[in-house]
Enzyme design. Structure first.
Site, PDB file in Angstrom:
ATOM      1  N   HIS A 162      49.553 122.547 -15.637  1.00  0.00           N
ATOM      2  CA  HIS A 162      48.877 123.839 -15.825  1.00  0.00           C
ATOM      3  C   HIS A 162      48.268 123.860 -17.226  1.00  0.00           C
ATOM      4  O   HIS A 162      48.979 123.831 -18.221  1.00  0.00           O
ATOM      5  CB  HIS A 162      49.887 124.979 -15.667  1.00  0.00           C
ATOM      6  CG  HIS A 162      49.261 126.317 -15.428  1.00  0.00           C
ATOM      7  ND1 HIS A 162      48.201 126.786 -16.168  1.00  0.00           N
ATOM      8  CD2 HIS A 162      49.538 127.291 -14.517  1.00  0.00           C
ATOM      9  CE1 HIS A 162      47.854 127.979 -15.738  1.00  0.00           C
ATOM     10  NE2 HIS A 162      48.641 128.310 -14.734  1.00  0.00           N
ATOM     11  N   HIS A 209      48.168 105.439   0.576  1.00  0.00           N
ATOM     12  CA  HIS A 209      47.234 106.457   1.068  1.00  0.00           C
ATOM     13  C   HIS A 209      47.003 107.512  -0.012  1.00  0.00           C
ATOM     14  O   HIS A 209      47.938 107.909  -0.721  1.00  0.00           O
ATOM     15  CB  HIS A 209      47.773 107.114   2.342  1.00  0.00           C
ATOM     16  CG  HIS A 209      48.188 106.134   3.388  1.00  0.00           C
ATOM     17  ND1 HIS A 209      47.279 105.472   4.194  1.00  0.00           N
ATOM     18  CD2 HIS A 209      49.423 105.675   3.752  1.00  0.00           C
ATOM     19  CE1 HIS A 209      47.935 104.654   5.009  1.00  0.00           C
ATOM     20  NE2 HIS A 209      49.235 104.762   4.758  1.00  0.00           N
ATOM     21  N   HIS A 227      42.026 116.449  -2.792  1.00  0.00           N
ATOM     22  CA  HIS A 227      41.454 117.731  -2.391  1.00  0.00           C
ATOM     23  C   HIS A 227      39.948 117.633  -2.191  1.00  0.00           C
ATOM     24  O   HIS A 227      39.209 117.247  -3.105  1.00  0.00           O
ATOM     25  CB  HIS A 227      41.779 118.791  -3.451  1.00  0.00           C
ATOM     26  CG  HIS A 227      41.014 120.058  -3.268  1.00  0.00           C
ATOM     27  ND1 HIS A 227      41.001 120.766  -2.086  1.00  0.00           N
ATOM     28  CD2 HIS A 227      40.216 120.758  -4.126  1.00  0.00           C
ATOM     29  CE1 HIS A 227      40.248 121.839  -2.220  1.00  0.00           C
ATOM     30  NE2 HIS A 227      39.758 121.856  -3.443  1.00  0.00           N
TER      31      HIS A 227
END
Length: 496
Positions: A291, A375, A379
């Site tokens: 964040h 894999h 997004h």
């Protein structure tokens, strides 16, 4: 003298037991700690002056074994997942999208031209989904239609995942829902609990305003709650509402979202029950949350705001890619030591020492994450995001295929896009037992979050209920950098 020695031995034994109890209590659950204290009291009471050093050692070692078993993190399994597939009535080709943008009468000629150019370069295909509210004439943007959109998505994926897992709603002990831009009262978790008759003590959390990375935040929260609540299931539902968040103004930075965001959603069923391991699909290995909200540039690069005309939309700043890159670097700095093989960690450490200690010139070494994961589910925020991640992580076309096909077929579905990507890997028969999957999500604030999964079994392709199954043989397709839109291919019914 013998009595004094006996008292001394007994005192030492008592102190040893109490010290062990105090130390172990710090790392044990309260219930286990109480049991440990009770065991030690009985041992002392029974032994009296005859408590010996071996007895103390046995007690301490037994307590340590109990403490290890109790304090060790509980495994979290992904039992099954479901992705939303809207009906044909919701499908919108790019020509249909542009036609409806023009028919709504809200956009200037410049804004229409800009949206067309963006859509031609977006990487989206001809079958993404809009809610009925935005492809009706006139558009019907209100709370009622927003609820209708969300209800259709939520009930479809929850029905599907519970059916496929064979789990009753009453067995769900933790319920987490995330939708960034729509948070009505009662909450969506209350809606789900009411619809499915969940128990009164279900632990529920409704997450909003956390952007496209909220799906991983929800998984991380579920993981933490499953360390506390024993032998239960956690249901995570991730979606975004489009109806009330389409932008109907002419501020260019706020128009981009119209060309990217589409309807979608996913439900994920997690478990901490050891009995579920043999049929669960994956085990959650790591979650890493970054964040960067303390930095002004990061905080303000994706914002919901009003334009000068009072139209509400989400504005994307030009610094978005720079901010995303910084967040990713911070995230992988934490994730790397957890997931990378030792050879890659040593190479990375060597370049850090050379550049920072000896002031040697040259770029910092970027570890090869293909050695850690089979894999990658990145997004599907937009073509630019995927291009940059492919370049920086040195991924192949094969590795990027799930993300690019998700953007092409479903568009940017916000927090649920990662699950469409994982479902694509499953549908194509890519997932083999032991494979590791890295999910990477970006969101406003600005946040970069990662989840690492390990496949517990080989997942057969073409499963019933997988949103990719109906078109499995048609994909992948080549998506050109620029794909012109022929507006003559769509006509409104009243023009036929």
């Amino acid at each position: 003298m013998d009595r004094a020695k006996s008292v001394c031995r007994r005192s030492i034994a008592h102190l040893t037991l109490l010290a062990a109890a105090a130390l172990l209590t710090a790392v044990m659950a309260p219930t286990a700690a109480e049991l440990l204290h009770g065991l030690m009291r009985e041992l002392v009471r029974a032994g009296g002056e005859r408590v010996s050093a071996p007895a103390v050692a046995v007690a301490v070692w037994a307590a340590a074994a109990v403490a290890y078993g109790v304090s060790r993190p509980r495994p979290v399994y992904l039992v099954d997942l479901a992705g939303y597939l809207a009906g044909p009535a919701h499908e919108a080709s790019r020509a249909k999208t542009i036609a409806h943008f023009g028919r709504c009468g809200r956009f200037s000629d410049e804004s229409m031209a800009f949206q067309k150019r963006m859509l031609e370069r977006s990487g989206l295909g001809e079958k993404t989904h809009f809610p009925t509210s935005l492809i009706s004439v006139p558009v019907d943007m209100c709370l009622r239609t927003a609820r209708e959109e969300s209800h259709a998505v939520i009930f479809s994926v929850v029905d599907d995942v519970l059916r496929r897992a064979g789990v009753a709603p009453a067995e769900v002990g933790v319920l987490i829902f995330n939708s960034s831009l729509l948070s009505p009262t009662p909450s969506f978790t209350s809606l789900i609990a009411n619809r499915y008759g969940m128990l009164h003590d279900v632990v529920s959390h409704n997450l909003s305003g956390m952007g496209c990375s909220a799906g991983i935040i929800a998984i991380d929260l579920a993981k933490r709650l499953l360390q506390v609540h024993r032998d239960t299931y956690a249901l995570v539902v991730s979606t975004e509402n489009i109806t009330l968040n389409a932008y109907m103004g002419n501020n260019r930075p706020m128009l981009v979202t119209n060309t990217l965001f589409r309807v979608g959603g996913a439900a994920i069923l997690l478990s901490n029950r050891r009995a579920d391991r043999h049929h669960a699909k994956y085990q959650l290995i790591h979650t890493v949350r970054t964040h960067r909200g303390a930095h002004d540039q990061s905080f303000s690069c994706v914002t919901q705001e009003e334009d000068d005309a009072g139209c509400v939309g989400v504005s994307l700043s030009k610094e978005l890619m720079v901010v995303a890159g910084e967040a990713l670097r911070t995230n992988i700095t934490t994730l790397g030591p957890l997931a990378l093989p030792m050879s890659e960690q040593l190479r990375f450490l060597a370049t850090v020492v050379l550049t920072r200690v000896f002031r040697a010139k040259g770029r910092a070494y970027l570890p090869d994450f293909k050695l850690a994961f089979e894999h990658f589910c990145i997004h599907a925020g937009g073509r630019g995001v995927l291009d940059e991640l492919e370049r920086s992580l040195k991924l192949s076309v094969w590795h990027m295929e799930p993300s690019r096909m998700t953007l092409y077929r479903f568009g940017n579905t916000s927090s649920s896009s990662l699950w469409y990507e994982l479902a694509y890997c499953e549908a194509k028969g890519r997932i083999r037992k032991g494979d590791r999957v890295w999910q990477i999500a970006f969101g406003s604030g600005f946040k970069c979050n990662s989840a690492v999964w390990k496949a517990l079994r080989t997942v057969d392709g073409g499963e019933d209920g997988n949103p990719w199954t109906p078109e499995l043989d048609e994909l992948p397709v080549d998506v050109p950098k620029v794909s012109p839109i022929d507006e003559t291919t769509y006509k409104f019914p009243d023009q036929s």
